[in-house]
Design a protein around this motif. Structure first.
Motif, PDB file in Angstrom:
ATOM      1  N   ILE A 176      -2.834  -0.384   2.705  1.00  0.00           N
ATOM      2  CA  ILE A 176      -1.756  -1.179   3.288  1.00  0.00           C
ATOM      3  C   ILE A 176      -1.939  -1.258   4.802  1.00  0.00           C
ATOM      4  CG2 ILE A 176       0.741  -1.311   3.685  1.00  0.00           C
ATOM      5  CD1 ILE A 176       0.121  -1.839   0.866  1.00  0.00           C
ATOM      6  N   ILE A 177      -1.707  -2.460   5.357  1.00  0.00           N
ATOM      7  CA  ILE A 177      -1.528  -2.606   6.802  1.00  0.00           C
ATOM      8  C   ILE A 177      -0.102  -3.083   7.029  1.00  0.00           C
ATOM      9  CG2 ILE A 177      -2.243  -3.789   8.899  1.00  0.00           C
ATOM     10  CD1 ILE A 177      -5.027  -4.011   7.787  1.00  0.00           C
ATOM     11  N   LEU A 178       0.657  -2.316   7.816  1.00  0.00           N
ATOM     12  CA  LEU A 178       2.064  -2.620   8.072  1.00  0.00           C
ATOM     13  C   LEU A 178       2.280  -2.990   9.533  1.00  0.00           C
ATOM     14  CD1 LEU A 178       4.046   0.185   6.175  1.00  0.00           C
ATOM     15  CD2 LEU A 178       3.631  -2.174   5.453  1.00  0.00           C
ATOM     16  N   GLY A 179       3.110  -4.000   9.743  1.00  0.00           N
ATOM     17  CA  GLY A 179       3.649  -4.305  11.057  1.00  0.00           C
ATOM     18  C   GLY A 179       5.151  -4.085  11.034  1.00  0.00           C
ATOM     19  N   ASP A 180       5.705  -3.677  12.146  1.00  0.00           N
ATOM     20  CA  ASP A 180       7.127  -3.345  12.201  1.00  0.00           C
ATOM     21  C   ASP A 180       7.765  -4.068  13.377  1.00  0.00           C
ATOM     22  OD1 ASP A 180       9.460  -1.459  13.301  1.00  0.00           O
ATOM     23  OD2 ASP A 180       9.240  -1.149  11.142  1.00  0.00           O
ATOM     24  N   ILE A 181       9.005  -4.471  13.201  1.00  0.00           N
ATOM     25  CA  ILE A 181       9.696  -5.274  14.205  1.00  0.00           C
ATOM     26  C   ILE A 181       9.887  -4.532  15.525  1.00  0.00           C
ATOM     27  CG2 ILE A 181      12.055  -4.611  13.560  1.00  0.00           C
ATOM     28  CD1 ILE A 181      12.775  -7.615  13.860  1.00  0.00           C
ATOM     29  N   SER A 182       9.811  -3.200  15.506  1.00  0.00           N
ATOM     30  CA  SER A 182      10.061  -2.431  16.725  1.00  0.00           C
ATOM     31  C   SER A 182       8.794  -2.083  17.496  1.00  0.00           C
ATOM     32  CB  SER A 182      10.784  -1.121  16.379  1.00  0.00           C
ATOM     33  OG  SER A 182      12.042  -1.378  15.824  1.00  0.00           O
ATOM     34  N   PHE A 183       7.625  -2.407  16.951  1.00  0.00           N
ATOM     35  CA  PHE A 183       6.399  -1.891  17.537  1.00  0.00           C
ATOM     36  C   PHE A 183       5.367  -2.993  17.750  1.00  0.00           C
ATOM     37  CE2 PHE A 183       8.379   1.539  15.127  1.00  0.00           C
ATOM     38  CZ  PHE A 183       8.480   2.514  16.101  1.00  0.00           C
ATOM     39  N   SER A 184       4.441  -2.702  18.637  1.00  0.00           N
ATOM     40  CA  SER A 184       3.386  -3.654  18.966  1.00  0.00           C
ATOM     41  C   SER A 184       2.111  -3.414  18.171  1.00  0.00           C
ATOM     42  CB  SER A 184       3.055  -3.571  20.464  1.00  0.00           C
ATOM     43  OG  SER A 184       2.574  -2.279  20.794  1.00  0.00           O
ATOM     44  N   ASP A 185       2.047  -2.300  17.451  1.00  0.00           N
ATOM     45  CA  ASP A 185       0.819  -1.889  16.777  1.00  0.00           C
ATOM     46  C   ASP A 185       0.920  -2.124  15.274  1.00  0.00           C
ATOM     47  OD1 ASP A 185       0.074  -0.702  19.311  1.00  0.00           O
ATOM     48  OD2 ASP A 185       1.453   0.926  18.778  1.00  0.00           O
ATOM     49  N   LEU A 186      -0.248  -2.186  14.643  1.00  0.00           N
ATOM     50  CA  LEU A 186      -0.333  -2.179  13.195  1.00  0.00           C
ATOM     51  C   LEU A 186      -0.671  -0.771  12.716  1.00  0.00           C
ATOM     52  CD1 LEU A 186      -2.353  -5.459  12.506  1.00  0.00           C
ATOM     53  CD2 LEU A 186       0.074  -5.081  12.030  1.00  0.00           C
ATOM     54  N   VAL A 187      -0.141  -0.405  11.554  1.00  0.00           N
ATOM     55  CA  VAL A 187      -0.433   0.893  10.952  1.00  0.00           C
ATOM     56  C   VAL A 187      -1.227   0.654   9.674  1.00  0.00           C
ATOM     57  CG1 VAL A 187       0.523   2.974   9.917  1.00  0.00           C
ATOM     58  CG2 VAL A 187       1.612   1.973  11.929  1.00  0.00           C
ATOM     59  N   TYR A 188      -2.381   1.316   9.578  1.00  0.00           N
ATOM     60  CA  TYR A 188      -3.224   1.240   8.388  1.00  0.00           C
ATOM     61  C   TYR A 188      -3.015   2.496   7.565  1.00  0.00           C
ATOM     62  CZ  TYR A 188      -7.503   1.287   5.548  1.00  0.00           C
ATOM     63  OH  TYR A 188      -8.406   1.342   4.513  1.00  0.00           O
ATOM     64  N   LEU A 189      -2.683   2.324   6.278  1.00  0.00           N
ATOM     65  CA  LEU A 189      -2.371   3.450   5.398  1.00  0.00           C
ATOM     66  C   LEU A 189      -3.374   3.496   4.259  1.00  0.00           C
ATOM     67  CD1 LEU A 189       1.205   2.386   5.705  1.00  0.00           C
ATOM     68  CD2 LEU A 189       0.755   4.807   5.895  1.00  0.00           C
ATOM     69  N   THR A 190      -4.020   4.651   4.096  1.00  0.00           N
ATOM     70  CA  THR A 190      -5.007   4.863   3.040  1.00  0.00           C
ATOM     71  C   THR A 190      -4.320   5.309   1.763  1.00  0.00           C
ATOM     72  OG1 THR A 190      -6.663   5.504   4.673  1.00  0.00           O
ATOM     73  CG2 THR A 190      -7.077   6.135   2.391  1.00  0.00           C
ATOM     74  N   ASN A 191      -4.721   4.700   0.652  1.00  0.00           N
ATOM     75  CA  ASN A 191      -4.163   5.045  -0.649  1.00  0.00           C
ATOM     76  C   ASN A 191      -5.063   6.082  -1.311  1.00  0.00           C
ATOM     77  OD1 ASN A 191      -2.996   5.107  -3.194  1.00  0.00           O
ATOM     78  ND2 ASN A 191      -2.774   2.877  -3.335  1.00  0.00           N
ATOM     79  N   GLY A 192      -4.559   7.293  -1.438  1.00  0.00           N
ATOM     80  CA  GLY A 192      -5.310   8.354  -2.090  1.00  0.00           C
ATOM     81  C   GLY A 192      -4.924   8.547  -3.536  1.00  0.00           C
ATOM     82  N   GLY A 193      -4.124   7.617  -4.078  1.00  0.00           N
ATOM     83  CA  GLY A 193      -3.708   7.708  -5.467  1.00  0.00           C
ATOM     84  C   GLY A 193      -4.571   6.841  -6.362  1.00  0.00           C
ATOM     85  N   SER A 194      -3.939   6.029  -7.187  1.00  0.00           N
ATOM     86  CA  SER A 194      -4.657   5.155  -8.116  1.00  0.00           C
ATOM     87  C   SER A 194      -3.933   3.825  -8.189  1.00  0.00           C
ATOM     88  CB  SER A 194      -4.737   5.785  -9.500  1.00  0.00           C
ATOM     89  OG  SER A 194      -3.438   5.850 -10.095  1.00  0.00           O
ATOM     90  N   ASP A 195      -4.488   2.902  -9.022  1.00  0.00           N
ATOM     91  CA  ASP A 195      -3.848   1.597  -9.127  1.00  0.00           C
ATOM     92  C   ASP A 195      -2.543   1.656  -9.906  1.00  0.00           C
ATOM     93  OD1 ASP A 195      -4.962   2.098 -11.573  1.00  0.00           O
ATOM     94  OD2 ASP A 195      -5.952   0.157 -11.791  1.00  0.00           O
TER      95      ASP A 195
END
Length: 740
Positions: free
Chosen positions: A282-301
């Protein structure tokens, strides 16, 4: 005179606009060049970008994915053809495809949901999402028909409920569980920080991939909670809706239970498998911030677990920094077969409105991406883009006989209004512009917003003076201490409150002589959508604008509940001897009025509330002048995305089978769209034929030697829009055609 063969014409322009009534239509002139030194901008008059959303789609069914941009500012859709050349970024503006898209608002994402290899549309509607199914028409153009009015899911009681997605958020439509149908990832409707997974049961129930049968599979997808603060997400959280998770809560650790916690609404989500293990990162953007956050999925589909995060994505390159509320989009920008990422601001207010399209090239693979910063101005570096609220004005500033353009803005991010100066470096018949400065006369030092200049010789000294409107509703008066033949104008501020005129806010003046007394008058637009008139009650050398007449002509240009923001321009169209009044507005239409000069205290006649069906986006700002000395004015129109478009009124089309000009020059072109050739017929001797592509590059220059008919071989042309310019005894005329 040689008799013209009877041929059936399919005008290219009839594909651009459909109008229920027969009415003149004017079309953008992309031939006019804007130069960087000697190199032309590729697409200067496209109109700028502020909040672009990027999707891939094959617009012409040639197997190459083209580019579709939906800009949240003004809900404006733009289409670009892709050359498809490997390892090259090569897009050309292709507006012919825009007519085939439905009207949309807030957000628009294209993807193929029904496995037919044709892109479909997912877009916002009240309370959720509606879907349009893509198909190709007989001309191989991508078109759409409504497929689903509102996506719903089966609630706990068995009833169907809306999958609520706000106009602010951008959700992820993606096959989460790899069963070949489109699922949905989006945040809670209540504004909480849990991501919800709506699983599409279409495949499981035997309907294939072309149905939407949603269940709320997971209310805490990935066990990640997005707090209002800080930027880092809370990972491996206890889900308040899972009984088995609550049972694990042995020590009543409140810090590890975020259920019901506050999170302000506003997130953008991009989901894709970036490590080849079948689940979605997942790549998330948030209304309060200027940066993007990249989240690694360590689970499964089937059991997502977001385990790691990069809060300054990509931390190995130049991180995205878009002031606040960035969004990310994944597509192959450079035709190398791997998906890149483009980031853009998702907020219409307060965002970076120039550096607004950050391109990150993927130097890895589709399932192992490494995204390296390339530019923060993808596409906009080839456009005129002055920030937010472009308002152009035609004026000859250096008195060389060539008409220049000033483009003011309401503001550019974190700066006050400034004015960009485009000097005409071409000729009196073939204008070509270059950007001389983006802060003409250092007017940004006024520390004001929404500067709007107007010019006229108010004291009869043979030189133009300048009046400048602004957000405060007042007028600034500048005297011209330069000027004269071949001498640049030089303006100095003399009066910051000219005649104490105050129209409220957002004053937009024009200087024009309306009542036949030889003295220039003032007409001023304002934020409520009306006009104000200041008759010149002084002399030709000493004007007096002390009397303000509001509600001039009873003009009001509010559209679809908009506030107004009127910007007037007076023009004599089609060799008329009287004025037409064109008024731009917040809604984006241009209102057309006549019956003006002998009716200055009455009500003007509203001819059209959508002049020539022109749509450039919100806050339309027209200015009119004949810049190529053909006796017929051009119209330059600004928009809130910070760009401008020039419309050529030389060719007026009435949906007939030919182009019949006001000087009785009849031109016919067939076939259109073209395949291997086009045939041009004329009732006036043709002396020269030139062929240009859509961005003004000359492809052919042929002397014809007084013929009435000309056949052009088009078999080697790439599919695109082209312009044929014909020179005859009556001057120059242009006809556009499409090559299939």
């Amino acid at each position: 005179m040689k008799k013209i063969q009877s041929v059936f014409i399919i005008s290219f322009f009839s594909f651009l606009f459909f109008h229920e009534h027969v009415s003149a239509q004017y079309f953008p002139n992309y031939e006019i060049q804007l130069l960087k030194g000697t190199v032309p901008y590729k697409m200067p008059w496209v109109g700028g970008l502020n909040n672009p959303q990027f999707s891939e789609a094959d617009l012409n069914n040639d197997g190459i994915l083209d580019l579709v941009i939906f800009d949240r500012t003004g809900d404006r859709l733009l289409t670009f053809s892709n050359s498809g050349m490997a390892n090259n970024v090569d897009y050309n503006y292709a507006p012919i495809f825009e007519k085939n898209f439905p009207k949309m608002d807030s957000w628009c994402l294209l993807l193929d949901f029904n496995c037919d290899n044709i892109e479909d549309i997912f877009t916002h509607t009240t309370l959720g999402t509606k879907v349009y199914k893509g198909y190709y028409n007989a001309d191989n153009e991508l078109c759409f028909t409504q497929y689903s009015k509102l996506l719903k899911f089966t609630g706990f009681t068995g009833s169907l409920l809306n999958i609520f997605i706000t106009s602010i958020d951008i959700p992820a439509f993606v096959d989460v569980d790899n069963d070949n149908d489109i699922d949905i990832l989006t945040f809670e409707a209540t504004g909480g920080g849990w991501m919800e997974f709506y699983e599409n049961q279409s495949q499981e129930l035997g309907f294939g991939c072309d149905s939407f049968i949603y269940d709320l599979n997971e209310r805490c997808w990935g066990l990640m909670y997005e707090p209002a603060w800080p930027q880092a997400k809370w990972l491996n959280q206890i889900c308040p809706w899972r009984l088995e998770d609550l049972a694990k809560k042995e020590n009543n650790d409140a810090s590890n239970n975020r259920g019901g916690g506050f999170r302000h609404a506003g997130s953008t989500t991009l989901a894709f498998d970036n490590d080849g293990d079948g689940d979605k990162e997942i790549i998330l953007g948030d209304i309060s911030f200027s940066d993007l956050v990249y989240l690694t999925n360590g689970g499964s589909d089937t059991a997502a677990l977001l385990t790691d995060q990069d809060t300054l994505f990509p931390n190995y390159s130049v991180p995205v920094d878009i002031d606040y509320f960035p969004a990310s989009f994944r597509l192959d920008i450079d035709n190398d077969g791997v998906k890149d990422i483009v980031a853009a601001p998702n907020s219409e207010n307060g965002q970076t409105d120039i550096a607004c399209s950050w391109f990150y090239k993927n130097i890895g693979a589709n399932n192992n991406g490494t995204f390296i910063y390339q530019t923060d101005s993808f596409l906009t570096n080839d456009m005129i883009d002055v920030g937010s609220g472009a308002a152009p004005v035609f004026v000859d500033l250096n008195n060389d006989g060539l008409t220049d353009i000033l483009v003011s803005n309401r503001s550019s991010f974190e700066t006050n209004s400034s004015i960009t100066y485009l000097e005409n470096m071409g000729s009196d018949t073939l204008p070509a512009f270059t950007i001389m400065t983006k802060n003409w006369m250092n007017l940004s030092a006024l520390n004001m917003k929404a500067l709007f200049p107007a010019f006229g010789d108010l004291n009869n000294d043979g030189k133009k003076e300048m009046i400048v409107g602004n957000i405060n509703g007042t007028l600034l008066y500048y005297n011209n201490i330069g000027g004269g033949t071949m001498m640049p104008d030089n303006f100095i501020l003399v009066n910051p409150s000219y005649f104490s005129i105050d129209v409220g806010s957002f004053s937009t003046p024009v200087i024009v002589e309306l009542n036949g007394d030889g003295k220039l008058d003032l007409v001023i637009g304002e934020d409520n959508g009306s006009l104000n008139f200041c008759r010149n009650n002084g002399s030709i050398t000493a004007p007096d604008f002390s009397i303000l007449q509001p509600s001039f002509g009873n003009v009001i240009v509010q559209q679809n509940g908009s506030f107004g923001y009127s910007i007037p321009s007076f023009v004599k169209l089609n060799h008329d001897t009287t004025y037409t009044l064109l008024v731009g507005c917040e809604g984006g239409n241009i209102f057309q009025y006549n019956d003006i000069e002998n009716n200055l205290t009455g009500t003007f006649n509203l001819v059209d509330s959508s002049f020539a069906s022109i749509q450039v986006g919100s806050y339309s700002a027209p200015s009119c002048f004949d810049i190529n000395t053909d006796g017929i004015p051009e119209i330059v129109i600004g928009n809130y995305r910070g760009g401008v478009t020039i419309f050529d009124t030389t060719t007026s089309h009435n949906y007939t089978s030919s182009n019949n000009f006001s000087d009785n020059w009849l031109l016919e072109l067939f076939p259109n769209p073209a395949a291997d050739y086009v045939l041009l017929n004329s009732n006036i001797e043709i002396l020269k034929v030139e062929l240009f592509d859509a961005i003004g590059r000359k492809i052919l220059d042929a002397d014809v030697n007084k013929q009435y008919q000309f056949v052009m071989n088009t078999s080697q042309l790439s599919p695109a829009l082209y312009v044929i310019r014909i020179t005859g005894a009556n001057g120059n005329r242009a006809i556009k055609f499409l090559k299939n």
